[in-house]
Design a protein around this motif. Structure first.
Motif, PDB file in Angstrom:
ATOM      1  N   GLU A 332       0.757  -1.323  -0.161  1.00 14.94           N
ATOM      2  CA  GLU A 332      -0.257  -0.027   0.024  1.00 14.94           C
ATOM      3  C   GLU A 332       0.986   1.455  -0.351  1.00 14.94           C
ATOM      4  N   LEU A 333       2.072   0.991   0.969  1.00 15.30           N
ATOM      5  CA  LEU A 333       2.931   2.641   0.657  1.00 15.30           C
ATOM      6  C   LEU A 333       3.083   2.436  -0.927  1.00 15.30           C
ATOM      7  N   ARG A 334       4.125   1.422  -1.368  1.00 17.91           N
ATOM      8  CA  ARG A 334       4.420   1.718  -2.886  1.00 17.91           C
ATOM      9  C   ARG A 334       3.479   2.508  -3.291  1.00 17.91           C
ATOM     10  N   ASN A 335       2.541   1.461  -3.847  1.00 13.41           N
ATOM     11  CA  ASN A 335       1.657   2.432  -4.215  1.00 13.41           C
ATOM     12  C   ASN A 335       1.032   3.837  -4.197  1.00 13.41           C
ATOM     13  N   ARG A 336       1.088   4.569  -2.846  1.00 13.21           N
ATOM     14  CA  ARG A 336       0.541   5.715  -2.387  1.00 13.21           C
ATOM     15  C   ARG A 336       1.857   6.369  -2.935  1.00 13.21           C
ATOM     16  N   LEU A 337       2.896   5.906  -3.138  1.00 17.21           N
ATOM     17  CA  LEU A 337       3.952   7.194  -3.203  1.00 17.21           C
ATOM     18  C   LEU A 337       4.448   6.832  -4.757  1.00 17.21           C
ATOM     19  N   GLY A 338       4.271   5.857  -4.917  1.00 21.37           N
ATOM     20  CA  GLY A 338       4.120   5.483  -6.597  1.00 21.37           C
ATOM     21  C   GLY A 338       3.579   6.868  -7.222  1.00 21.37           C
ATOM     22  N   ALA A 339       1.871   6.763  -6.850  1.00 20.12           N
ATOM     23  CA  ALA A 339       0.468   7.574  -7.410  1.00 20.12           C
ATOM     24  C   ALA A 339       1.273   9.136  -7.081  1.00 20.12           C
ATOM     25  N   VAL A 340       2.080   8.848  -5.617  1.00 18.23           N
ATOM     26  CA  VAL A 340       2.294  10.352  -5.769  1.00 18.23           C
ATOM     27  C   VAL A 340       3.414  10.886  -6.505  1.00 18.23           C
ATOM     28  N   THR A 341       4.166   9.984  -6.965  1.00 12.79           N
ATOM     29  CA  THR A 341       5.416  10.699  -7.548  1.00 12.79           C
ATOM     30  C   THR A 341       5.530  10.251  -8.777  1.00 12.79           C
ATOM     31  N   GLY A 342       4.187   9.081  -9.987  1.00 15.40           N
ATOM     32  CA  GLY A 342       4.463   9.326 -10.877  1.00 15.40           C
ATOM     33  C   GLY A 342       5.811   8.132 -11.174  1.00 15.40           C
ATOM     34  N   VAL A 343       6.578   7.534 -10.012  1.00 22.03           N
ATOM     35  CA  VAL A 343       7.528   6.870 -11.058  1.00 22.03           C
ATOM     36  C   VAL A 343       6.506   5.194 -10.771  1.00 22.03           C
ATOM     37  N   ARG A 344       6.922   3.994 -11.996  1.00 17.70           N
ATOM     38  CA  ARG A 344       7.031   2.568 -11.187  1.00 17.70           C
ATOM     39  C   ARG A 344       7.711   2.544 -10.339  1.00 17.70           C
ATOM     40  N   LEU A 345       7.597   1.746  -9.371  1.00 13.99           N
ATOM     41  CA  LEU A 345       8.643   1.121  -8.389  1.00 13.99           C
ATOM     42  C   LEU A 345       8.167  -0.695  -7.877  1.00 13.99           C
ATOM     43  N   PRO A 346       8.861  -0.943  -7.744  1.00 15.77           N
ATOM     44  CA  PRO A 346       8.822  -2.663  -7.561  1.00 15.77           C
ATOM     45  C   PRO A 346       8.079  -2.623  -5.958  1.00 15.77           C
ATOM     46  N   ALA A 347       7.224  -3.550  -6.237  1.00 18.87           N
ATOM     47  CA  ALA A 347       6.534  -4.392  -5.028  1.00 18.87           C
ATOM     48  C   ALA A 347       7.654  -4.692  -3.626  1.00 18.87           C
ATOM     49  N   THR A 348       8.366  -4.594  -3.729  1.00 16.07           N
ATOM     50  CA  THR A 348       9.656  -4.866  -3.060  1.00 16.07           C
ATOM     51  C   THR A 348      10.144  -3.382  -1.920  1.00 16.07           C
ATOM     52  N   LEU A 349       9.638  -2.733  -2.925  1.00 13.37           N
ATOM     53  CA  LEU A 349      10.363  -1.293  -2.540  1.00 13.37           C
ATOM     54  C   LEU A 349      10.895  -0.501  -1.243  1.00 13.37           C
ATOM     55  N   VAL A 350       9.508  -1.558   0.004  1.00 14.64           N
ATOM     56  CA  VAL A 350       9.889  -0.788   1.194  1.00 14.64           C
ATOM     57  C   VAL A 350      10.724  -2.069   1.836  1.00 14.64           C
ATOM     58  N   PHE A 351      11.325  -3.271   1.257  1.00 16.95           N
ATOM     59  CA  PHE A 351      12.045  -4.046   2.250  1.00 16.95           C
ATOM     60  C   PHE A 351      13.656  -3.755   1.592  1.00 16.95           C
ATOM     61  N   ASP A 352      13.674  -3.313  -0.127  1.00 17.10           N
ATOM     62  CA  ASP A 352      14.528  -3.163  -0.011  1.00 17.10           C
ATOM     63  C   ASP A 352      14.903  -1.916   0.219  1.00 17.10           C
ATOM     64  N   HIS A 353      15.137  -1.252   0.743  1.00 16.76           N
ATOM     65  CA  HIS A 353      14.765   0.440   1.645  1.00 16.76           C
ATOM     66  C   HIS A 353      14.042   0.225   2.969  1.00 16.76           C
ATOM     67  N   PRO A 354      14.581  -0.053   3.564  1.00 13.40           N
ATOM     68  CA  PRO A 354      14.003  -0.455   4.832  1.00 13.40           C
ATOM     69  C   PRO A 354      13.862   0.016   6.038  1.00 13.40           C
ATOM     70  N   THR A 355      14.076   1.798   5.587  1.00 15.98           N
ATOM     71  CA  THR A 355      13.681   2.542   6.822  1.00 15.98           C
ATOM     72  C   THR A 355      13.252   4.067   5.585  1.00 15.98           C
ATOM     73  N   PRO A 356      12.942   5.210   5.857  1.00 19.57           N
ATOM     74  CA  PRO A 356      12.592   6.122   5.527  1.00 19.57           C
ATOM     75  C   PRO A 356      13.490   6.443   4.997  1.00 19.57           C
ATOM     76  N   GLU A 357      14.677   7.389   5.275  1.00 19.07           N
ATOM     77  CA  GLU A 357      15.386   7.842   5.196  1.00 19.07           C
ATOM     78  C   GLU A 357      16.131   6.608   3.688  1.00 19.07           C
ATOM     79  N   ALA A 358      16.654   5.634   3.847  1.00 22.27           N
ATOM     80  CA  ALA A 358      16.469   5.171   2.547  1.00 22.27           C
ATOM     81  C   ALA A 358      15.659   5.290   1.799  1.00 22.27           C
ATOM     82  N   LEU A 359      15.209   4.866   2.001  1.00 21.09           N
ATOM     83  CA  LEU A 359      13.171   4.773   0.835  1.00 21.09           C
ATOM     84  C   LEU A 359      13.357   6.356   0.220  1.00 21.09           C
ATOM     85  N   ALA A 360      13.630   7.337   1.077  1.00 22.04           N
ATOM     86  CA  ALA A 360      13.211   8.824   0.219  1.00 22.04           C
ATOM     87  C   ALA A 360      14.977   8.689  -0.757  1.00 22.04           C
ATOM     88  N   GLU A 361      15.885   8.581  -0.564  1.00 24.05           N
ATOM     89  CA  GLU A 361      17.232   8.549  -1.297  1.00 24.05           C
ATOM     90  C   GLU A 361      16.821   7.617  -2.497  1.00 24.05           C
TER      91      GLU A 361
END
Length: 449
Positions: A332-361
């Motif tokens: 759900e977080l991946r979907n929300r961020l994808g809709a906000v940024t217009g970027v196609r993001l992988p389903a494993t986004l949160v697991f590959d980037h496990p903190t908010p800082e890493a995900l923002a980067e």
């Protein structure tokens, strides 16, 4: 009708009763949904129940359930049985007059598709598919064959690919039986709010997320009323429960079943698909400010998914797992961020980037890719060359071998103290070389084909 004012034929639907000498078998009978179903069947007049589960009478609450059923006028036998084992199931039903089956049992092991190993798929399929197949083959003479399926097989739910596949089989089995004149009903339930079972105890945040998903949880009272309505109908596969169409509005992908009701997102032809004003604003910022804005947006979206009141509850360096994220909320977080940024993001986004800082980067590099240096560009060219040898003619490959051999020889030299005249001399030597010289150079640098 008494005044003959009706038009055409009148069809009366008579609710089915229970065979006095028959027994109703309920799989997963000591679980939350199984127990709820058993109590409702007893209230409807069922007088003999066989409740199967792995723990049987040792399951939590089994004794109280048996007492409640006796108080309702039904004799209930609770038996420990592995319904995925055909011999164990056959031994349990042998000698009994089973008139109806309610296959309620199920197992959850949610995860994104890339994380679904065979060991995580097999148990989920066994509890639904294997057990249903055994019941279908062992009990050919039934008055009712009711399968508790899931909306995941109809509309799709994030992180439940294995569960969706298992329940799709139940829907197909019901139709298979129906076209052959056998009783069958598959109920594609959405999430239940019954305080236990596979869905567990739902918090206010869980209910809010379910409402946003377009599938509000079904209460015990609503579910039993829907069960009665489905049993009185003629369709072998139904989706009982409420669907909030507004919850699906604006999603990047709308389930096929709802596309006639839900308007999908509008995409301007002149813009890239999914491009948003927020993404354009972020691209216009300096690097430091861009990182800050993206981090705050990630924290805000994560807080919304978890049901927190403010983004401050999401620490910038705290792992998402520690914050309470699971496979479903991560998607759900991946979907929300994808809709906000217009970027196609992988389903494993949160697991590959496990903190908010890493995900923002990661989002920052997606929106503003780093500039490529000279070496990166040259390596990209070599990658293209490496992928193309089969498309080259023999003469082209010979020319490339000569050029690459000369280049390797030049790179092997120490260029720190080398004059430009030396490079020109080497180029002149190469241009003046005969064919025999060139082939000799190739043989010395590369293996002869």
């Amino acid at each position: 009708m008494s005044q003959a004012r009706h038009v055409g034929k009148v069809v009366l639907t008579v609710p089915g009763g229970w065979e006095p000498e028959g027994t109703v078998l309920v799989t997963g009978g000591t679980g939350a949904l199984g127990a709820l179903t058993a109590r409702h069947l007893a209230a409807r007049g069922c007088r003999s129940l066989l409740l199967l589960s792995r723990s049987g009478p040792d399951a939590p609450g089994a004794a109280d359930l048996a007492a409640d059923l006796r108080a309702a006028g039904a004799e209930a036998e609770i038996v420990a049985c592995d319904i995925t084992d055909p011999e164990a199931l056959a031994g349990t039903v042998r000698g009994r007059r089973i008139s109806s089956v309610f296959h309620v049992a199920g197992v959850l092991d949610d995860g994104v598709a890339t994380a679904l190993t065979p060991d995580r798929v097999a148990p989920v399929l066994a509890a639904k598919v294997t057990a249903a197949r055994h019941l279908h083959e062992l009990l050919p003479d039934l008055e009712e064959f009711v399968l508790y399926s899931s909306v995941s097989a109809t509309l799709g739910t994030p992180g439940q690919g294995n569960y969706a596949a298992a329940n799709a089989y139940l829907d197909a089995l019901a139709r298979h039986r129906h076209v052959r004149g056998l009783p069958a009903l598959s109920l594609a339930w959405g999430p239940w709010d019954v305080g236990a079972g596979m869905t567990g105890v739902l918090s206010d945040g869980d209910r809010e997320r379910a409402a946003r998903s377009g599938l509000p949880p079904t209460t015990a009272e609503e579910g039993t009323a829907l069960l009665d309505a489905a049993l009185a109908g003629a369709d072998p596969a139904v989706l009982p429960g409420a669907v909030d169409v507004a919850g699906f509005t604006g999603r990047p992908e709308v389930p096929h079943l709802l596309r006639g009701l839900v308007r999908g997102p509008r995409r301007a032809a002149a813009a890239r698909a999914g491009e948003t004003g927020f993404a354009d604003q972020v691209r216009a910022l300096q690097a430091d400010e861009r990182a800050r804005v993206l981090l705050e947006r990630v924290r805000a979206e994560a807080a919304a998914v978890l049901g927190f009141a403010a983004a401050d509850a999401v620490e910038r360096d705290r792992p998402f797992k520690d914050l309470g994220f699971d496979s479903l909320t991560a998607v759900e977080l991946r979907n929300r961020l994808g809709a906000v940024t217009g970027v196609r993001l992988p389903a494993t986004l949160v697991f590959d980037h496990p903190t908010p800082e890493a995900l923002a980067e990661r989002l920052g590099t997606e929106l503003v890719p780093p500039a490529r240096g000279t070496a990166d560009a040259l390596l990209a060219g070599l990658d293209e060359l490496e992928a193309a040898p089969h498309e080259l003619s023999a003469s082209d490959r010979s020319l490339l071998r000569v050029r690459l051999s000369a280049l390797l020889a030049r790179l092997a030299d120490d260029h720190t103290g080398q004059d430009a005249d030396d490079d020109e001399g080497q180029d002149a030597d190469l241009r003046a070389a005969t064919e025999e010289d060139i082939f000799a150079l190739i043989d010395s640098e590369l293996e002869t084909p």
